[in-house]
Motif scaffolding. Structure first.
Motif, PDB file in Angstrom:
ATOM      1  N   VAL A 146     -11.135  16.663  24.959  1.00 54.30           N
ATOM      2  CA  VAL A 146     -11.572  15.966  23.753  1.00 54.30           C
ATOM      3  C   VAL A 146     -12.935  15.364  24.070  1.00 54.30           C
ATOM      4  CG1 VAL A 146     -11.109  14.061  22.155  1.00 54.30           C
ATOM      5  CG2 VAL A 146      -9.220  15.507  22.960  1.00 54.30           C
ATOM      6  N   THR A 147     -13.969  15.807  23.346  1.00 55.28           N
ATOM      7  CA  THR A 147     -15.330  15.336  23.618  1.00 55.28           C
ATOM      8  C   THR A 147     -15.735  14.186  22.706  1.00 55.28           C
ATOM      9  OG1 THR A 147     -16.232  17.063  22.197  1.00 55.28           O
ATOM     10  CG2 THR A 147     -16.074  17.565  24.563  1.00 55.28           C
ATOM     11  N   ILE A 148     -15.151  14.138  21.509  1.00 56.72           N
ATOM     12  CA  ILE A 148     -15.347  13.007  20.593  1.00 56.72           C
ATOM     13  C   ILE A 148     -13.986  12.720  19.986  1.00 56.72           C
ATOM     14  CG2 ILE A 148     -16.513  12.090  18.547  1.00 56.72           C
ATOM     15  CD1 ILE A 148     -18.715  14.189  18.958  1.00 56.72           C
ATOM     16  N   ALA A 149     -13.448  11.546  20.279  1.00 54.75           N
ATOM     17  CA  ALA A 149     -12.137  11.167  19.749  1.00 54.75           C
ATOM     18  C   ALA A 149     -12.309  10.238  18.547  1.00 54.75           C
ATOM     19  CB  ALA A 149     -11.325  10.450  20.828  1.00 54.75           C
ATOM     20  N   ASP A 150     -11.225  10.120  17.790  1.00 59.67           N
ATOM     21  CA  ASP A 150     -11.127   9.109  16.733  1.00 59.67           C
ATOM     22  C   ASP A 150     -12.217   9.187  15.672  1.00 59.67           C
ATOM     23  OD1 ASP A 150      -8.903   8.181  18.120  1.00 59.67           O
ATOM     24  OD2 ASP A 150     -10.052   6.681  19.210  1.00 59.67           O
ATOM     25  N   VAL A 151     -12.393  10.372  15.105  1.00 64.03           N
ATOM     26  CA  VAL A 151     -13.280  10.517  13.956  1.00 64.03           C
ATOM     27  C   VAL A 151     -12.372  10.322  12.739  1.00 64.03           C
ATOM     28  CG1 VAL A 151     -14.990  11.962  12.816  1.00 64.03           C
ATOM     29  CG2 VAL A 151     -14.647  12.170  15.295  1.00 64.03           C
ATOM     30  N   HIS A 152     -12.374   9.091  12.233  1.00 58.38           N
ATOM     31  CA  HIS A 152     -11.439   8.701  11.182  1.00 58.38           C
ATOM     32  C   HIS A 152     -11.772   9.360   9.846  1.00 58.38           C
ATOM     33  CE1 HIS A 152     -10.011   5.854  14.071  1.00 58.38           C
ATOM     34  NE2 HIS A 152     -11.097   5.113  14.020  1.00 58.38           N
ATOM     35  N   GLN A 153     -10.727   9.818   9.157  1.00 58.10           N
ATOM     36  CA  GLN A 153     -10.836  10.483   7.860  1.00 58.10           C
ATOM     37  C   GLN A 153      -9.928   9.762   6.863  1.00 58.10           C
ATOM     38  OE1 GLN A 153     -12.929  13.445   8.141  1.00 58.10           O
ATOM     39  NE2 GLN A 153     -13.109  12.443  10.125  1.00 58.10           N
ATOM     40  N   SER A 154     -10.139   9.994   5.590  1.00 60.86           N
ATOM     41  CA  SER A 154      -9.260   9.370   4.598  1.00 60.86           C
ATOM     42  C   SER A 154      -7.861   9.965   4.667  1.00 60.86           C
ATOM     43  CB  SER A 154      -9.835   9.537   3.186  1.00 60.86           C
ATOM     44  OG  SER A 154      -9.847  10.906   2.814  1.00 60.86           O
ATOM     45  N   ASN A 155      -7.744  11.178   5.227  1.00 65.18           N
ATOM     46  CA  ASN A 155      -6.436  11.839   5.305  1.00 65.18           C
ATOM     47  C   ASN A 155      -6.058  12.200   6.744  1.00 65.18           C
ATOM     48  OD1 ASN A 155      -8.345  13.897   5.526  1.00 65.18           O
ATOM     49  ND2 ASN A 155      -7.192  15.346   4.270  1.00 65.18           N
ATOM     50  N   GLY A 156      -6.541  11.405   7.718  1.00 62.77           N
ATOM     51  CA  GLY A 156      -6.145  11.640   9.098  1.00 62.77           C
ATOM     52  C   GLY A 156      -7.246  11.378  10.103  1.00 62.77           C
ATOM     53  N   GLU A 157      -7.202  12.167  11.172  1.00 65.20           N
ATOM     54  CA  GLU A 157      -8.142  12.028  12.292  1.00 65.20           C
ATOM     55  C   GLU A 157      -8.700  13.396  12.656  1.00 65.20           C
ATOM     56  OE1 GLU A 157      -8.895   9.137  13.977  1.00 65.20           O
ATOM     57  OE2 GLU A 157      -7.485   8.006  12.747  1.00 65.20           O
ATOM     58  N   ILE A 158      -9.920  13.392  13.176  1.00 64.99           N
ATOM     59  CA  ILE A 158     -10.473  14.578  13.825  1.00 64.99           C
ATOM     60  C   ILE A 158     -10.794  14.177  15.259  1.00 64.99           C
ATOM     61  CG2 ILE A 158     -12.438  16.158  13.991  1.00 64.99           C
ATOM     62  CD1 ILE A 158     -12.692  16.093  10.973  1.00 64.99           C
ATOM     63  N   HIS A 159     -10.419  15.054  16.188  1.00 63.27           N
ATOM     64  CA  HIS A 159     -10.825  14.922  17.588  1.00 63.27           C
ATOM     65  C   HIS A 159     -11.584  16.209  17.908  1.00 63.27           C
ATOM     66  CE1 HIS A 159      -8.179  11.470  18.088  1.00 63.27           C
ATOM     67  NE2 HIS A 159      -7.221  12.180  17.521  1.00 63.27           N
ATOM     68  N   VAL A 160     -12.842  16.084  18.309  1.00 64.59           N
ATOM     69  CA  VAL A 160     -13.664  17.254  18.641  1.00 64.59           C
ATOM     70  C   VAL A 160     -13.242  17.738  20.034  1.00 64.59           C
ATOM     71  CG1 VAL A 160     -16.004  18.090  19.014  1.00 64.59           C
ATOM     72  CG2 VAL A 160     -15.546  16.374  17.227  1.00 64.59           C
ATOM     73  N   ILE A 161     -13.038  19.062  20.156  1.00 64.72           N
ATOM     74  CA  ILE A 161     -12.658  19.649  21.442  1.00 64.72           C
ATOM     75  C   ILE A 161     -13.646  20.747  21.841  1.00 64.72           C
ATOM     76  CG2 ILE A 161     -10.211  19.024  21.282  1.00 64.72           C
ATOM     77  CD1 ILE A 161      -9.610  21.908  20.382  1.00 64.72           C
ATOM     78  N   ASN A 162     -13.640  21.067  23.143  1.00 64.16           N
ATOM     79  CA  ASN A 162     -14.647  22.004  23.667  1.00 64.16           C
ATOM     80  C   ASN A 162     -14.124  23.422  23.884  1.00 64.16           C
ATOM     81  OD1 ASN A 162     -13.022  21.502  25.900  1.00 64.16           O
ATOM     82  ND2 ASN A 162     -14.740  21.250  27.321  1.00 64.16           N
ATOM     83  N   LYS A 163     -12.898  23.729  23.426  1.00 58.48           N
ATOM     84  CA  LYS A 163     -12.355  25.092  23.522  1.00 58.48           C
ATOM     85  C   LYS A 163     -11.521  25.391  22.292  1.00 58.48           C
ATOM     86  CE  LYS A 163     -12.259  25.946  28.416  1.00 58.48           C
ATOM     87  NZ  LYS A 163     -11.791  25.290  29.576  1.00 58.48           N
ATOM     88  N   VAL A 164     -11.373  26.668  21.993  1.00 63.72           N
ATOM     89  CA  VAL A 164     -10.472  27.105  20.929  1.00 63.72           C
ATOM     90  C   VAL A 164      -9.090  27.254  21.544  1.00 63.72           C
ATOM     91  CG1 VAL A 164      -9.958  28.933  19.252  1.00 63.72           C
ATOM     92  CG2 VAL A 164     -12.341  28.286  19.705  1.00 63.72           C
ATOM     93  N   LEU A 165      -8.096  26.665  20.895  1.00 64.67           N
ATOM     94  CA  LEU A 165      -6.715  26.739  21.371  1.00 64.67           C
ATOM     95  C   LEU A 165      -6.033  27.964  20.788  1.00 64.67           C
ATOM     96  CD1 LEU A 165      -5.981  22.973  20.738  1.00 64.67           C
ATOM     97  CD2 LEU A 165      -6.523  24.039  22.939  1.00 64.67           C
ATOM     98  N   MET A 166      -5.127  28.568  21.566  1.00 64.49           N
ATOM     99  CA  MET A 166      -4.438  29.776  21.113  1.00 64.49           C
ATOM    100  C   MET A 166      -2.923  29.602  21.186  1.00 64.49           C
ATOM    101  SD  MET A 166      -6.585  32.054  20.143  1.00 64.49           S
ATOM    102  CE  MET A 166      -8.314  32.448  20.262  1.00 64.49           C
ATOM    103  N   PRO A 167      -2.252  29.914  20.068  1.00 65.93           N
ATOM    104  CA  PRO A 167      -0.778  29.821  20.067  1.00 65.93           C
ATOM    105  C   PRO A 167      -0.166  30.949  20.878  1.00 65.93           C
ATOM    106  CG  PRO A 167      -1.574  30.597  17.941  1.00 65.93           C
ATOM    107  CD  PRO A 167      -2.779  30.299  18.781  1.00 65.93           C
TER     108      PRO A 167
END
Length: 167
Positions: A146-167
């Motif tokens: 997580v490179t930038i945490a706690d980006v507050h939104q009206s409908n939740g949170e965004i946490h910026v990450i440095n990789k694409v996650l794969m299911p």
């Protein structure tokens, strides 16, 4: 003007202010670092969902993270015939609920060093603290920071990450 639950902190992401009074999509479209993610969300038809009430916690890969995928991956995923796979990958970056970095760190402490949250896609993400940084590990064992945490939104949170996650 206070956002939901008293969230008033504006964070800069991709050269743009992320206002807590805006929803996830209203903010993400302004980040120069997330143009690939926004294009993918549009291609997958998830704009209305992520503009909805939520709350959602989104782990948002940067353009650099998408660019690090094997050549041609993003272009292939954006094709209409791959919409189901793209949707699966994107919803794997979303957790139902509003989880701040502090919330996730508390779960990690309670979990004895790691915590798991189920994604909207259905599979879990695993969280830990590594070298002082909050990390998230996907089902394939790839770990993003997580490179930038706690980006507050009206409908939740965004946490910026440095990789694409794969299911």
């Amino acid at each position: 003007m206070a956002g939901p639950m008293g969230k008033t902190h504006t964070v800069m992401v991709g050269g743009a202010a992320m206002y807590p009074s805006r929803n996830i999509i209203q903010n993400a479209v302004h980040s120069r670092d997330h143009t690939t993610l926004v294009a993918a969300v549009k291609a997958a038809g998830l704009v209305d969902t992520l503009s909805g009430k939520g709350p959602f916690t989104v782990f948002a890969p940067t353009n650099e993270a998408f660019a690090a995928l094997p050549d041609g991956t993003v272009q292939t995923l954006l094709k209409p015939e791959n919409k189901a796979l793209l949707t699966r990958i994107l919803t794997y970056h979303v957790v139902a609920g509003d989880y701040t970095g502090a919330d996730i760190q508390k779960l990690i402490r309670e979990g004895g060093g790691s915590a798991s949250l189920k994604t909207v896609e259905g599979e879990p993400l695993t969280f830990a603290i590594n070298n002082g940084a909050l990390t998230v590990t996907d089902a394939k064992g790839n770990t993003a920071r997580v490179t930038i945490a706690d980006v507050h939104q009206s409908n939740g949170e965004i946490h910026v990450i440095n990789k694409v996650l794969m299911p």
